[in-house]
Design a protein around this motif. Structure first.
Motif, PDB file in Angstrom:
ATOM      1  N   ASN A 348      78.159  65.220  74.716  1.00  0.00           N
ATOM      2  CA  ASN A 348      76.946  64.989  73.913  1.00  0.00           C
ATOM      3  C   ASN A 348      76.963  65.848  72.656  1.00  0.00           C
ATOM      4  O   ASN A 348      76.662  65.380  71.562  1.00  0.00           O
ATOM      5  CB  ASN A 348      75.692  65.331  74.720  1.00  0.00           C
ATOM      6  N   ASP A 376      74.752  73.679  70.034  1.00  0.00           N
ATOM      7  CA  ASP A 376      75.519  73.110  68.916  1.00  0.00           C
ATOM      8  C   ASP A 376      74.724  73.225  67.628  1.00  0.00           C
ATOM      9  O   ASP A 376      73.536  73.558  67.650  1.00  0.00           O
ATOM     10  CB  ASP A 376      75.870  71.640  69.223  1.00  0.00           C
ATOM     11  N   ILE A 381      67.349  67.300  68.232  1.00  0.00           N
ATOM     12  CA  ILE A 381      66.548  66.232  68.876  1.00  0.00           C
ATOM     13  C   ILE A 381      65.101  66.410  68.425  1.00  0.00           C
ATOM     14  O   ILE A 381      64.558  67.523  68.507  1.00  0.00           O
ATOM     15  CB  ILE A 381      66.620  66.355  70.422  1.00  0.00           C
ATOM     16  N   TYR A 394      67.218  56.842  78.457  1.00  0.00           N
ATOM     17  CA  TYR A 394      66.524  57.284  77.243  1.00  0.00           C
ATOM     18  C   TYR A 394      67.532  57.729  76.198  1.00  0.00           C
ATOM     19  O   TYR A 394      68.387  58.577  76.457  1.00  0.00           O
ATOM     20  CB  TYR A 394      65.542  58.422  77.553  1.00  0.00           C
ATOM     21  N   VAL A 396      67.737  58.861  71.967  1.00  0.00           N
ATOM     22  CA  VAL A 396      66.900  59.190  70.810  1.00  0.00           C
ATOM     23  C   VAL A 396      67.112  58.120  69.737  1.00  0.00           C
ATOM     24  O   VAL A 396      66.172  57.502  69.256  1.00  0.00           O
ATOM     25  CB  VAL A 396      67.232  60.595  70.276  1.00  0.00           C
ATOM     26  N   GLY A 406      77.053  55.593  74.845  1.00  0.00           N
ATOM     27  CA  GLY A 406      76.222  56.163  75.915  1.00  0.00           C
ATOM     28  C   GLY A 406      75.106  55.219  76.302  1.00  0.00           C
ATOM     29  O   GLY A 406      74.544  54.527  75.459  1.00  0.00           O
ATOM     30  N   GLY A 408      72.485  56.435  78.057  1.00  0.00           N
ATOM     31  CA  GLY A 408      71.306  57.257  78.321  1.00  0.00           C
ATOM     32  C   GLY A 408      71.196  57.670  79.777  1.00  0.00           C
ATOM     33  O   GLY A 408      70.110  57.956  80.271  1.00  0.00           O
ATOM     34  N   LEU A 411      72.512  62.611  80.884  1.00  0.00           N
ATOM     35  CA  LEU A 411      71.643  63.774  81.145  1.00  0.00           C
ATOM     36  C   LEU A 411      70.854  63.605  82.445  1.00  0.00           C
ATOM     37  O   LEU A 411      70.579  64.581  83.136  1.00  0.00           O
ATOM     38  CB  LEU A 411      70.681  64.005  79.973  1.00  0.00           C
ATOM     39  N   SER A 435      71.023  71.749  68.886  1.00  0.00           N
ATOM     40  CA  SER A 435      70.386  71.675  70.203  1.00  0.00           C
ATOM     41  C   SER A 435      70.996  72.724  71.115  1.00  0.00           C
ATOM     42  O   SER A 435      72.106  73.210  70.876  1.00  0.00           O
ATOM     43  CB  SER A 435      70.626  70.313  70.848  1.00  0.00           C
TER      44      SER A 435
HETATM   45  P1  ADP Z   1      73.991  59.232  76.368  1.00  0.00           P
HETATM   46  O1  ADP Z   1      74.810  58.531  77.360  1.00  0.00           O
HETATM   47  O2  ADP Z   1      73.265  58.335  75.430  1.00  0.00           O
HETATM   48  O3  ADP Z   1      74.612  60.399  75.736  1.00  0.00           O
HETATM   49  P2  ADP Z   1      72.440  61.223  77.697  1.00  0.00           P
HETATM   50  O4  ADP Z   1      71.523  61.072  78.846  1.00  0.00           O
HETATM   51  O5  ADP Z   1      73.613  62.096  77.877  1.00  0.00           O
HETATM   52  O6  ADP Z   1      72.818  59.768  77.265  1.00  0.00           O
HETATM   53  O7  ADP Z   1      71.589  61.742  76.480  1.00  0.00           O
HETATM   54  C1  ADP Z   1      70.345  61.158  76.180  1.00  0.00           C
HETATM   55  C2  ADP Z   1      70.038  61.234  74.716  1.00  0.00           C
HETATM   56  O8  ADP Z   1      69.763  62.604  74.357  1.00  0.00           O
HETATM   57  C3  ADP Z   1      71.173  60.850  73.819  1.00  0.00           C
HETATM   58  O9  ADP Z   1      71.169  59.470  73.610  1.00  0.00           O
HETATM   59  C4  ADP Z   1      70.878  61.609  72.580  1.00  0.00           C
HETATM   60  O10 ADP Z   1      69.993  60.886  71.768  1.00  0.00           O
HETATM   61  C5  ADP Z   1      70.185  62.856  73.032  1.00  0.00           C
HETATM   62  N1  ADP Z   1      71.099  64.014  73.087  1.00  0.00           N
HETATM   63  C6  ADP Z   1      71.780  64.507  74.139  1.00  0.00           C
HETATM   64  N2  ADP Z   1      72.495  65.596  73.806  1.00  0.00           N
HETATM   65  C7  ADP Z   1      72.271  65.814  72.490  1.00  0.00           C
HETATM   66  C8  ADP Z   1      72.728  66.837  71.563  1.00  0.00           C
HETATM   67  N3  ADP Z   1      73.543  67.804  71.913  1.00  0.00           N
HETATM   68  N4  ADP Z   1      72.286  66.728  70.286  1.00  0.00           N
HETATM   69  C9  ADP Z   1      71.434  65.739  69.914  1.00  0.00           C
HETATM   70  N5  ADP Z   1      70.953  64.783  70.764  1.00  0.00           N
HETATM   71  C10 ADP Z   1      71.372  64.832  72.020  1.00  0.00           C
END
Ligand code: ADP
Length: 445
Positions: A348, A376, A381, A394, A396, A406, A408, A411, A435
């Motif tokens: 991510n 990072d 976010i 979910y 963003v 991804g 969503g 995480l 983040s």
């Molecule tokens: P994905 O498979 O879309 O990465 P995640 O569940 O891992 O799904 O993450 C959910 C959402 O959180 C991502 O789509 C992204 O928008 C946001 N996100 C996760 N990690 C970061 C990060 N390090 N910086 C910015 N946004 C992040």
């Protein structure tokens, strides 16, 4: 059913009340009657003795029993009793009511023989104390009025108690009624019903537990609906891509060359990853994911994850820094699952950090927990999205996430994995600045 319950409850209360009050009144009546009769007996005896003494003294003075004793009449009024004195042959010598004098008296009850001490024929007459008919001050009418009061008091007490128990049984039945209605609504698939019961005790607890159960059923149902919609949504795009390309090949509009096949292949990979993630998440959520717990050096796990991410970071032009102290305590974890969490956080971070950005992985030991942070300097976010990023599906930025592949779920899976180890995962971020994801693991599991 409820009315029957209410009715039965009321009948039960009424029965208990009637039996209790009835028994208490009956016992009180028996006891009082007994006491009064005993008292009357003693009083009668004392009166008899005193009248007997008077008569005998009179006899010893005058040689006759009743002559010169006009006060017998007053004595009769005073005692509330008719006093009759007869001679040995039963002829009335004196009667406090004056009616029977000179006549033969047929005694309804046993009389007291009047004996003169020392004489040869000691019995000189008989003394009778007869209760006066309809005397309002007699013990008989006293007992009758006590019994009457007991009956009236008992009836009033029973009526009041039945009214009170009607209200009480209504109070008991009302929440049960509400619970039944709410349960019926639940049965019909309406999860919005709640029981409102103010108060304490078992019924309030039951109502509370019912509301909690309905709440969690409602959430589960909502999640199920969302899941079906989200899964359908996620499957649709890669499937329609594949379908479009296959149909184009079929219509000879597209060449089935390496580029087309690679594009189809990446959509197929996306689909199978989505299916894998869903299955994995479902296992984690139902608690069926088997964890192989072993003492592990968390530092080594972090270093391995960083090493694995380096080529991707290098390709993205992002710097990867490890800040892990050497003396980290061992942690009992499932190494594969924790590596998966680290991999997901690093993926991510790399995906959301532009060229020349920096990703730092640090860890420290804190109060029985190990804290691992992946920060990072990426796009960050938005504040309003942070509470949702651990939710299923979910993202963003929907369009960008699609480009990175991804769905969503990463995480969400990471959160479940960390929680199944007894830890927590949180995110902090400032849009545009970067983040920071932190997860904790207990050192002793
Ligand atoms: P994905 O498979 O879309 O990465 P995640 O569940 O891992 O799904 O993450 C959910 C959402 O959180 C991502 O789509 C992204 O928008 C946001 N996100 C996760 N990690 C970061 C990060 N390090 N910086 C910015 N946004 C992040």
């Amino acid at each position: 059913m409820i009315h029957r319950f209410h009715f039965r409850l009321l009948m039960l209360f009424a029965l208990i009340i009637i039996v209790t009050i009835g028994t208490a009144s009956l016992l009180a009546s028996i006891m009082l009657t007994d006491r009064i009769q005993q008292y009357e007996k003693e009083v009668m005896h004392a009166r008899l003795v005193s009248i007997e003494r008077l008569l005998l003294r009179n006899f010893s003075f005058r040689g006759e029993l009743t002559g010169g004793m006009p006060f017998l009449e007053q004595l009769g009024v005073l005692y509330g009793q008719r006093i009759i004195v007869t001679d040995t042959s039963g002829i009335v010598l004196a009667d406090s009511q004056g009616e029977m004098v000179g006549r033969e008296y047929k005694a309804p009850s046993e009389g007291t023989p009047l004996k003169q001490r020392g004489a040869e024929s000691p019995v000189i007459g008989m003394l009778y104390l007869v209760p006066v008919e309809n005397d309002p001050s007699s013990t008989k009418s006293l007992i009758e009025s006590i019994n009457l009061y007991l009956v009236i008091g008992g009836i009033i007490a029973i009526i009041v108690a039945i009214i009170a128990s009607f209200l009480l049984s209504q109070r008991i039945v009302k929440p049960v009624q509400d619970l039944t209605y709410a349960a019926r609504r639940l049965e019909r698939g309406d999860y919005s019903g709640r029981v409102h019961f103010k108060g304490r005790g078992e019924i309030a607890e039951l109502a509370h537990a019912f509301n909690a159960m309905t709440g969690s059923l409602e959430r589960a149902e909502q999640l199920r609906r969302n899941l079906v919609t989200d899964v359908a949504h996620e499957l649709r795009t890669p499937l329609s891509n594949i379908r479009g390309q296959v149909e184009a090949i079929d219509d000879k509009l597209l060449e089935p060359d390496a580029g087309t096949l690679s594009s189809i292949h990446s959509d197929v990979l996306l689909l199978s990853r989505l299916i894998d993630d869903l299955q994995y998440l479902s296992l984690a959520e139902s608690g069926k994911l088997k964890l192989v717990m072993q003492p592990e050096e968390i530092g080594r796990l972090i270093e391995d994850a960083i090493a694995a991410a380096r080529p991707k970071a290098a390709a993205a032009g992002v710097k990867l820094i490890s800040d892990v102290p050497d003396d980290m305590p061992a942690c009992t974890v499932d190494a594969q699952r924790i590596s998966q969490v680290l991999r997901n956080l690093l993926d991510n971070a790399i995906a959301h950090t532009p060229m020349s950005g920096v990703i730092t992985v640090s860890s420290k030991s804190d109060n029985g927990f190990i804290k691992v942070t992946v920060s990072d300097t990426g796009e960050g976010i938005p504040k309003e999205d942070i509470p949702n990023i651990f939710e299923r599906f979910y993202r963003v930025d929907k369009s960008r996430a699609r480009a990175t592949g991804g769905a969503g779920l990463g995480l969400t899976i990471s959160k479940r994995l960390v929680e199944s180890h007894g830890g927590t995962i949180t995110a902090e971020s400032e849009a545009g600045k970067g983040s920071r994801f932190t997860f904790t693991l207990p050192t002793a599991v």
